[in-house]
Scaffold this motif. Structure first.
Motif, PDB file in Angstrom:
ATOM      1  N   GLY A  88      -6.507  -2.607   4.392  1.00  0.00           N
ATOM      2  CA  GLY A  88      -5.592  -3.944   5.002  1.00  0.00           C
ATOM      3  C   GLY A  88      -5.112  -4.530   3.684  1.00  0.00           C
ATOM      4  N   VAL A  89      -5.339  -3.538   2.865  1.00  0.00           N
ATOM      5  CA  VAL A  89      -4.653  -3.700   1.085  1.00  0.00           C
ATOM      6  C   VAL A  89      -3.156  -3.687   1.184  1.00  0.00           C
ATOM      7  CG1 VAL A  89      -4.757  -3.051  -1.276  1.00  0.00           C
ATOM      8  CG2 VAL A  89      -6.888  -3.689  -0.009  1.00  0.00           C
ATOM      9  N   GLN A  90      -2.211  -4.352   0.364  1.00  0.00           N
ATOM     10  CA  GLN A  90      -1.259  -4.005  -0.141  1.00  0.00           C
ATOM     11  C   GLN A  90      -1.204  -3.935  -1.248  1.00  0.00           C
ATOM     12  OE1 GLN A  90       1.911  -7.493   1.444  1.00  0.00           O
ATOM     13  NE2 GLN A  90       3.061  -6.498   0.958  1.00  0.00           N
ATOM     14  N   TRP A  91      -0.132  -2.475  -1.218  1.00  0.00           N
ATOM     15  CA  TRP A  91      -0.216  -1.716  -2.929  1.00  0.00           C
ATOM     16  C   TRP A  91       1.181  -2.236  -3.392  1.00  0.00           C
ATOM     17  CZ3 TRP A  91      -4.074   0.514  -5.172  1.00  0.00           C
ATOM     18  CH2 TRP A  91      -5.238   1.138  -3.798  1.00  0.00           C
ATOM     19  N   ILE A  92       1.286  -2.570  -4.912  1.00  0.00           N
ATOM     20  CA  ILE A  92       2.299  -2.996  -5.091  1.00  0.00           C
ATOM     21  C   ILE A  92       2.166  -2.466  -6.433  1.00  0.00           C
ATOM     22  CG2 ILE A  92       2.624  -5.508  -4.371  1.00  0.00           C
ATOM     23  CD1 ILE A  92       0.829  -6.140  -6.823  1.00  0.00           C
ATOM     24  N   ILE A  93       3.207  -2.500  -7.952  1.00  0.00           N
ATOM     25  CA  ILE A  93       3.937  -1.645  -8.396  1.00  0.00           C
ATOM     26  C   ILE A  93       3.412  -3.085  -9.587  1.00  0.00           C
ATOM     27  CG2 ILE A  93       5.386  -1.030 -10.417  1.00  0.00           C
ATOM     28  CD1 ILE A  93       7.440  -1.923  -8.341  1.00  0.00           C
ATOM     29  N   ASN A  94       1.888  -2.296 -10.235  1.00  0.00           N
ATOM     30  CA  ASN A  94       1.548  -2.865 -11.802  1.00  0.00           C
ATOM     31  C   ASN A  94       2.179  -4.284 -12.106  1.00  0.00           C
ATOM     32  OD1 ASN A  94      -0.512  -3.736 -12.890  1.00  0.00           O
ATOM     33  ND2 ASN A  94      -0.354  -2.474 -14.879  1.00  0.00           N
ATOM     34  N   PRO A  95       2.023  -5.521 -11.690  1.00  0.00           N
ATOM     35  CA  PRO A  95       2.836  -6.251 -11.539  1.00  0.00           C
ATOM     36  C   PRO A  95       3.923  -6.466 -13.584  1.00  0.00           C
ATOM     37  CG  PRO A  95       1.149  -7.535 -11.103  1.00  0.00           C
ATOM     38  CD  PRO A  95       1.098  -6.071 -11.742  1.00  0.00           C
ATOM     39  N   TYR A  96       2.569  -6.276 -14.638  1.00  0.00           N
ATOM     40  CA  TYR A  96       3.472  -5.949 -16.068  1.00  0.00           C
ATOM     41  C   TYR A  96       4.064  -4.262 -16.687  1.00  0.00           C
ATOM     42  CZ  TYR A  96      -1.145  -8.637 -17.797  1.00  0.00           C
ATOM     43  OH  TYR A  96      -1.812  -9.569 -17.559  1.00  0.00           O
ATOM     44  N   VAL A 130       7.803   6.950 -14.764  1.00  0.00           N
ATOM     45  CA  VAL A 130       6.541   8.244 -14.250  1.00  0.00           C
ATOM     46  C   VAL A 130       5.605   7.476 -13.476  1.00  0.00           C
ATOM     47  CG1 VAL A 130       5.769   8.373 -16.647  1.00  0.00           C
ATOM     48  CG2 VAL A 130       5.300  10.231 -14.671  1.00  0.00           C
ATOM     49  N   THR A 131       5.201   7.972 -12.432  1.00  0.00           N
ATOM     50  CA  THR A 131       3.641   7.558 -12.066  1.00  0.00           C
ATOM     51  C   THR A 131       2.799   8.998 -12.054  1.00  0.00           C
ATOM     52  OG1 THR A 131       2.533   6.815 -10.667  1.00  0.00           O
ATOM     53  CG2 THR A 131       4.396   7.690  -9.665  1.00  0.00           C
ATOM     54  N   VAL A 132       1.548   8.089 -12.334  1.00  0.00           N
ATOM     55  CA  VAL A 132       0.396   9.427 -11.896  1.00  0.00           C
ATOM     56  C   VAL A 132      -0.333   9.219 -10.456  1.00  0.00           C
ATOM     57  CG1 VAL A 132      -1.958  10.724 -12.977  1.00  0.00           C
ATOM     58  CG2 VAL A 132       0.181  10.128 -14.583  1.00  0.00           C
ATOM     59  N   GLY A 133       0.038   9.684  -9.847  1.00  0.00           N
ATOM     60  CA  GLY A 133      -0.117   9.466  -8.000  1.00  0.00           C
ATOM     61  C   GLY A 133       0.106  10.126  -7.055  1.00  0.00           C
ATOM     62  N   GLY A 134      -0.817  10.308  -5.901  1.00  0.00           N
ATOM     63  CA  GLY A 134      -0.168  10.963  -4.556  1.00  0.00           C
ATOM     64  C   GLY A 134       1.182  10.120  -4.322  1.00  0.00           C
ATOM     65  N   ALA A 135       1.685  10.665  -2.773  1.00  0.00           N
ATOM     66  CA  ALA A 135       2.288  11.143  -2.171  1.00  0.00           C
ATOM     67  C   ALA A 135       2.591   9.338  -1.938  1.00  0.00           C
ATOM     68  CB  ALA A 135       2.350  11.753  -0.618  1.00  0.00           C
ATOM     69  N   ASP A 136       0.808   9.147  -1.727  1.00  0.00           N
ATOM     70  CA  ASP A 136       1.212   7.134  -1.458  1.00  0.00           C
ATOM     71  C   ASP A 136       1.790   6.656  -2.249  1.00  0.00           C
ATOM     72  OD1 ASP A 136      -0.968   7.757  -3.043  1.00  0.00           O
ATOM     73  OD2 ASP A 136      -2.684   6.229  -1.696  1.00  0.00           O
ATOM     74  N   ALA A 137       1.973   7.059  -3.652  1.00  0.00           N
ATOM     75  CA  ALA A 137       2.610   6.327  -5.027  1.00  0.00           C
ATOM     76  C   ALA A 137       4.124   6.091  -4.383  1.00  0.00           C
ATOM     77  CB  ALA A 137       2.011   6.674  -6.468  1.00  0.00           C
ATOM     78  N   GLU A 138       4.711   6.895  -3.220  1.00  0.00           N
ATOM     79  CA  GLU A 138       6.146   6.823  -3.507  1.00  0.00           C
ATOM     80  C   GLU A 138       7.029   5.514  -2.670  1.00  0.00           C
ATOM     81  OE1 GLU A 138       7.642  10.766  -1.923  1.00  0.00           O
ATOM     82  OE2 GLU A 138       6.864  11.372  -3.744  1.00  0.00           O
TER      83      GLU A 138
END
Ligand SMILES: Cc1cc2nc3c(=O)[nH]c(=O)nc-3n(C[C@H](O)[C@H](O)[C@H](O)COP(=O)(O)OP(=O)(O)OC[C@H]3O[C@@H](n4cnc5c(N)ncnc54)[C@H](O)[C@@H]3O)c2cc1C
Ligand SMILES: Nc1ncnc2c1ncn2[C@@H]1O[C@H](COP(=O)(O)O)[C@@H](O)[C@H]1O
Lengths: 319, 247
Positions: free
Chosen positions: B30-38, B62-70
């Motif tokens: 149930g968590v909503q993901w956002i871009i880190n505010p900073y 650039v981001t280091v992350g899985g496909a769910d970071a797209e």
């Protein structure tokens, strides 16, 4: 084998956050059965041998005035060299502004695992597990450092300074720092105020104070308590108060012994910056204000009536 | 001039913090993901402003992350910038993440790398410094103002009880916080444009992690607030003095 504690300083004095790091590092060295040594880059006016009272046996110094200004790149190289020269197996920093600039660089340089924002001594019964704050103070993580050299940066205000007897020997290291690529061209410090991140007591105001013209009664309380002043984000956004006073998720994170919140609703993003405070007092006219759920003590009432009385009462006991 | 902005994905600031698998993992149900505010509000927006002033600037993120970071990186592209790179790895070891970013940064020959001040979930404040060290570049952390002037930058950074102005030689790494820029909301044009912007996926370089999370825990619940009547302020002072012993 030793624990090397980085000693940060400004204006010729060792910072309070570093005294916490020294006490922590000395206790850690005792736990590991190794020596505790300090490392100071640059020069200070105070007597370094006296730092022995925090439990360290030796202070290593690179006595070069060029190091009185921070260039993280120059610092990291010098600290890494000092760590090698002193045979350090653990390096301790304060997770203050300087620590945030330098500890990570030293970590990458020495391939030494870093736990940033530690709040207690490591558990060494099975590995080297350090507890740190995560989710902006809403939780903790226990993190195992798996590399041979370990680096800990300690959250300010999370370890009690203890001073005993004893003097440290002072040892000059012959390390020649690189030329700085960062030049300090100006320093603007608010003089005569307690720096927010070092303060033991913080008095903070929110939109409930209605406007900048009403801050006098809050400042009176702050003065009576020798407290640092803080505010909620909308207050800084509206320019009622300077930006460096804004606490919370997107502002400064504080962990004083006492945080007094006046006219602040207690939004989750505000709490993220203050929920590590030991004792929280909330003054709000709305009994349903969420801040009361995070508070230890509270008064439901009008800040404009309560503040002058509170300052009066404080003055009585502060004599 | 090439700028690289590091963006990471974090749970929304109001997310309920809970753990699963015997407290070994963050429970993201149930968590909503956002871009880190900073990263979003300060680092990225400042880089976009610089590009708006000087069209010859190339801006990558650039981001280091899985496909769910797209989705996060698409949202970042909707704000501005030319191209995004996703390094296909999931880790919470700062050194591992920083090594991935440094590898991409070295290849790309960036003059400037921006990070946020910290991630609001891991609170490391570490990636920027590590990337700088791995690139052997200067690092200015906790920036509150940033100006470019040719081969140097003028950066105001936070110090205890104030600010310090730094003149730094490029290439450099800078971590950004409040003051550097003002938050922006992506507009429709940006969102449409982002769909056709390149999003490159690269595989990670081999690096050993230096730390591992053993477990998470929640702080002990507060005992509950002790309310003092508004007409008895003296009682509050007594409690703070005698019971809590904080004044
Ligand atoms: C991503 C994000 C990040 C954020 N980061 C931060 C952050 O870092 N820090 C932060 O503070 N906020 C932050 N916010 C904003 C936060 O959500 C709140 O909006 C903000 O904290 C509210 O400020 P406030 O309590 O001063 O004002 P309000 O919410 O307007 O509350 C004012 C309070 O004053 C009380 N009051 C009114 N009159 C009186 C009186 N006469 N006497 C006593 N009490 C009175 C009211 O009952 C009310 O509870 C962030 C928001 C987002 C979305
Ligand atoms: N997984 C990631 N991918 C890209 N950038 C990251 C990642 N994690 C952290 N960063 C960047 O590094 C900054 C500091 O992160 P941290 O050291 O985790 O507090 C963040 O604000 C981001 O800019």
């Amino acid at each position: 084998m030793s624990v090397l504690i980085f000693i940060d300083h400004a204006d010729g004095h060792v910072k309070k956050a570093s005294l916490e790091a020294l006490t922590y590092g000395a206790d850690l060295a005792k736990q590991l059965g190794v020596a505790a040594e300090g490392l100071l880059l640059g020069t200070v006016t105070e007597d370094l041998a006296a730092l022995g009272k925090y439990g360290i046996s030796k202070v290593n110094q690179v006595s070069n005035e060029a190091l009185n200004n921070l260039d993280a790149q120059v610092y990291a190289k010098a600290i890494a060299e000092a760590a090698t020269a002193t045979g350090a197996t653990v390096i301790v920093f304060s997770h203050n502004q300087t620590g945030k600039a330098v500890a990570a660089r030293v970590s990458a340089r020495l391939k030494a695992g870093l736990v940033a924002g530690a709040i207690s001594l490591p558990d060494t019964s099975n590995g080297f597990v350090v507890k740190k704050t995560v989710f902006s103070g809403k939780a903790f993580a226990n993190v195992n450092i798996t590399s041979p050299i370990k680096i800990i940066s300690l959250n300010p205000n999370s370890y009690k300074i203890t001073a005993g007897e004893g003097a440290a020997t002072v040892n000059q290291l012959s390390i020649t720092p690189d030329a700085a690529k960062v030049k300090v061209t100006a320093v603007n410090k608010v003089s005569g105020e307690v720096p927010l991140t070092e303060a033991e007591i913080v008095v903070s105001g929110g939109r409930g104070l209605k406007g900048p013209e009403n801050w006098g009664i809050l400042e009176d309380l702050g003065h009576a308590l020798h407290a640092a002043m803080a505010c909620s984000r909308p207050v800084a956004d509206a320019h009622w108060r300077p930006h460096h006073e804004h606490v919370g998720q997107t502002g400064v994170q504080v962990a004083p012994n006492l945080y007094i919140a006046v006219g602040i609703s207690g939004a989750i993003q505000h709490l993220a910056g203050v929920n590590r405070s030991k004792v929280i007092v909330v003054i709000n006219k709305d009994p349903e204000a969420p801040f009361f759920k995070a508070a230890d003590y509270g008064i439901v009432g009008d800040a404009f009536e309560i503040l002058p009385k509170l300052t009066e009462e404080i003055k009585k006991i502060k004599g | 001039m090439k700028i690289l902005v590091c963006v990471s994905k974090t749970p929304d600031t109001t997310s309920k913090i809970a753990f699963k698998d015997g407290n070994a993992k963050f429970d993201d149900a149930g968590v909503q993901w956002i871009i880190n505010p900073y990263d979003e509000w300060y680092a990225l927006v400042r880089a976009i402003e610089l590009k708006e002033k000087n069209a010859s600037i190339t801006l990558h993120m650039v981001t280091v992350g899985g496909a769910d970071a797209e989705p996060i990186i698409r949202k970042a592209l909707a704000l501005g910038g030319d191209e995004a790179i996703r390094i296909n790895a999931d880790s919470n070891d700062s050194f591992y993440i920083a090594s991935q970013i440094a590898a991409v940064a070295k290849d790309g020959g960036y003059d400037l790398v921006f990070t946020g001040k910290e991630t609001i979930d891991y609170n490391g404040s570490s990636i920027g410094g590590m990337v700088a060290e791995l690139l052997d570049a200067p690092y200015v952390s906790l920036a509150t103002k940033f100006e470019l002037n040719g081969t140097t930058a003028t950066v105001t950074r936070e110090i205890e009880g104030g600010e310090e102005v730094n003149e730094v030689a490029l290439p450099a790494v800078v971590s950004c916080q409040k003051g550097v820029a003002e938050q922006r909301i992506p507009n429709m044009r940006g969102i449409m444009a982002a769909r056709t912007k390149p999003l490159k996926v690269v595989e990670p370089v081999a690096v050993d992690a230096l730390t591992s999370v053993v477990s998470f825990e929640l702080p002990p619940a507060k005992a509950g607030v002790k309310l003092v009547p508004a007409d008895n302020v003296a009682e509050l002072v007594r409690l703070l003095h005698e019971e809590a012993k904080v004044i």
